[in-house]
Design an enzyme around this catalytic site. Structure first.
Site, PDB file in Angstrom:
ATOM      1  N   HIS A 245      44.138 -28.472  -9.012  1.00 29.00           N
ATOM      2  CA  HIS A 245      44.951 -28.701  -7.811  1.00 29.00           C
ATOM      3  C   HIS A 245      44.756 -27.653  -6.714  1.00 29.00           C
ATOM      4  O   HIS A 245      44.448 -27.974  -5.568  1.00 29.00           O
ATOM      5  CB  HIS A 245      46.441 -28.720  -8.184  1.00 29.00           C
ATOM      6  CG  HIS A 245      46.786 -29.564  -9.358  1.00 29.00           C
ATOM      7  ND1 HIS A 245      46.877 -30.926  -9.292  1.00 29.00           N
ATOM      8  CD2 HIS A 245      47.086 -29.235 -10.646  1.00 29.00           C
ATOM      9  CE1 HIS A 245      47.226 -31.413 -10.474  1.00 29.00           C
ATOM     10  NE2 HIS A 245      47.354 -30.407 -11.313  1.00 29.00           N
TER      11      HIS A 245
HETATM   12  O1  RIB Z   1      51.522 -29.313 -10.053  1.00 25.05           O
HETATM   13  C1  RIB Z   1      50.397 -28.514  -9.908  1.00 25.05           C
HETATM   14  C2  RIB Z   1      50.766 -27.124  -9.458  1.00 25.05           C
HETATM   15  O2  RIB Z   1      51.687 -26.552 -10.396  1.00 25.05           O
HETATM   16  C3  RIB Z   1      49.618 -26.157  -9.385  1.00 25.05           C
HETATM   17  O3  RIB Z   1      49.818 -25.268  -8.324  1.00 25.05           O
HETATM   18  C4  RIB Z   1      49.700 -25.443 -10.700  1.00 25.05           C
HETATM   19  O4  RIB Z   1      49.088 -24.170 -10.659  1.00 25.05           O
HETATM   20  C5  RIB Z   1      51.193 -25.336 -10.884  1.00 25.05           C
HETATM   21  O5  RIB Z   1      51.683 -24.254 -10.164  1.00 25.05           O
END
Ligand code: RIB
Ligand code: CA
Length: 313
Positions: A245
Site C-alpha cells: 500500500h
Molecule cells: O491498510 C493499509 C495500511 O495500514 C498501510 O499503511 C499499512 O502499513 C497499515 O498501516
C-alpha cells in the site's frame, strides 16, 4: 530538482518498502521521517524505521517519534501486528538493529517547524493520522503551510479492518476526521481500491532478488512475507500477490500517472455503531459537500513495479 518530502509512518512491512523507495529515488529528497503508533507500538515503528534507513545507507535521514496512542480514544486495540494482520506485519523487521537514535523533538513539533520553514515540502502520511491531527491542534498555521498532503488510507468500496473501515483511518478515526476536514490545499487519498490494483507477485519479488542490492533483497523478503500472509487470509483476491500500500503513494509522487484520481468529497465516520473509521467517498457527488480530496480510483501496477525495480537496482 528533487521533490522534498517528509513521511509519517508506522513501519510495518509496506512502510519499509515505501521508505526505501523514497530514500533512494533520484527525483525525491526524503528530508525526515516521523513515526506513530500503528502496525506495531511506537517504540517498534521507530526502531524499524531506523533499521530500514541504516540498511540502505541512509542513516543520515532524521527520525522523529510521535504519538504512542490515538488522539481521543482510550479503548482501541491497536497496534495491529498482534491481531489478524500479524501475518502481514512483523513486530521487528529482519534487518540489523540500528546504531543511530531518534531525534529528541516530538514528531508533531518537528512537522510544525519543518513546514513553517519550507512551504515547498510535501507530507506523505501512510499511517494512522494521530501526528498530523496533533500538529493541526498545536499550530493554527500548520494546515496553510502544507502545500501537498498524500495519504494512504481509507477505501471507496474496500475495507481491511472492519467491514467498513481501512486500518490507517480506523486506528485513529477522530484524527482522520480532523485531517480530512482541516482545509488542506491539496490532499491526495490513495485507498485500498487503488493499492489492490497494483499488487506485487512472487515472480516480481524474484526479479527484485536478481538485482542483488540491499534494497531489492529487503523489498523481496518483506513483500514475500506479505504474500505468504495474504495466502492464509481471505483478503488477497489475487493468488501469490500482495498489495504494498504505502509504496504506491511514493510511486505516484514520482509519476502521477501511476494513479488515476477524481476530485470528490471525503468525510470520516466517527460515531456509527458499525462504521467507525469508514471513509465516506462522495464519488457520485450526491451531497452538497465541497470536494476536498483527489481520490485514486485506479492504479497502474506495471508502472508501480517498474519504478520500484529501477530504483532498487
Ligand atoms: O491498510 C493499509 C495500511 O495500514 C498501510 O499503511 C499499512 O502499513 C497499515 O498501516
Ligand atoms: Ca503504514
Amino acid at each position: 530538482m528533487a521533490k522534498k518530502i517528509i513521511m509519517d509512518v508506522d513501519t510495518g512491512t509496506d512502510d519499509a518498502v515505501a521508505i526505501m523507495l523514497a530514500a533512494l529515488h533520484r527525483d525525491l529528497d526524503l528530508v525526515a521521517v516521523t513515526t506513530v503508533n500503528g502496525n506495531v507500538p511506537l517504540e517498534q515503528t521507530t526502531d524499524n524505521t531506523l533499521r530500514v534507513l541504516e540498511w540502505i545507507g541512509r542513516g543520515d535521514i532524521p527520525v522523529y517519534a510521535g504519538l504512542n496512542k490515538q488522539v481521543a480514544r482510550q479503548d482501541f486495540p491497536t497496534p495491529r501486528a498482534s491481531k489478524r494482520d500479524s501475518k502481514v506485519h512483523m513486530p521487528i523487521l529482519p534487518l540489523p538493529a540500528p546504531t543511530g537514535k531518534r531525534q529528541h523533538k516530538s514528531a508533531p513539533q518537528f512537522l510544525i517547524e519543518a513546514f513553517a520553514a519550507d512551504p515547498g515540502l510535501t507530507l506523505v502520511a501512510v499511517a494512522p493520522l494521530s501526528n498530523i491531527a496533533t500538529a493541526i491542534a498545536l499550530d493554527s498555521s500548520f494546515v496553510e503551510n502544507v502545500s501537498e498532503l498524500m495519504i494512504m488510507g481509507g477505501g471507496i468500496t474496500r475495507s481491511n479492518m472492519t467491514a467498513s473501515a481501512e486500518f490507517n483511518i480506523w486506528a485513529d478515526p477522530e484524527a482522520a476526521a480532523v485531517v480530512f476536514s482541516a482545509g488542506f490545499k491539496k490532499i491526495t487519498m490513495v485507498p485500498l481500491d487503488a493499492t489492490h490494483q497494483a499488487t506485487i507477485s512472487e515472480d516480481q519479488c524474484a526479479e527484485f532478488r536478481m538485482l542483488k542490492t540491499r534494497a531489492a533483497n529487503a523489498a523481496a523478503e518483506l513483500i514475500e512475507f506479505r504474500i505468504n500472509g495474504y495466502k492464509t487470509t481471505t483478503i488477497g483476491p489475487v493468488p501469490d500477490n500482495a498489495p504494498v500500500h504505502d509504496a504506491l503513494c511514493i510511486a505516484a509522487l514520482v509519476d502521477q500517472s501511476v494513479i488515476e484520481t477524481r476530485r470528490v468529497n471525503v468525510v470520516v465516520e466517527t460515531t456509527g455503531d458499525y462504521t467507525v473509521g469508514c471513509t465516506v467517498v462522495d464519488h457520485r457527488h450526491l451531497t452538497k459537500r465541497e470536494p476536498n480530496c483527489d481520490v485514486a480510483f485506479n492504479a497502474d501496477g506495471k508502472k508501480f513495479f517498474e519504478i520500484m525495480r529501477s530504483t532498487f537496482a
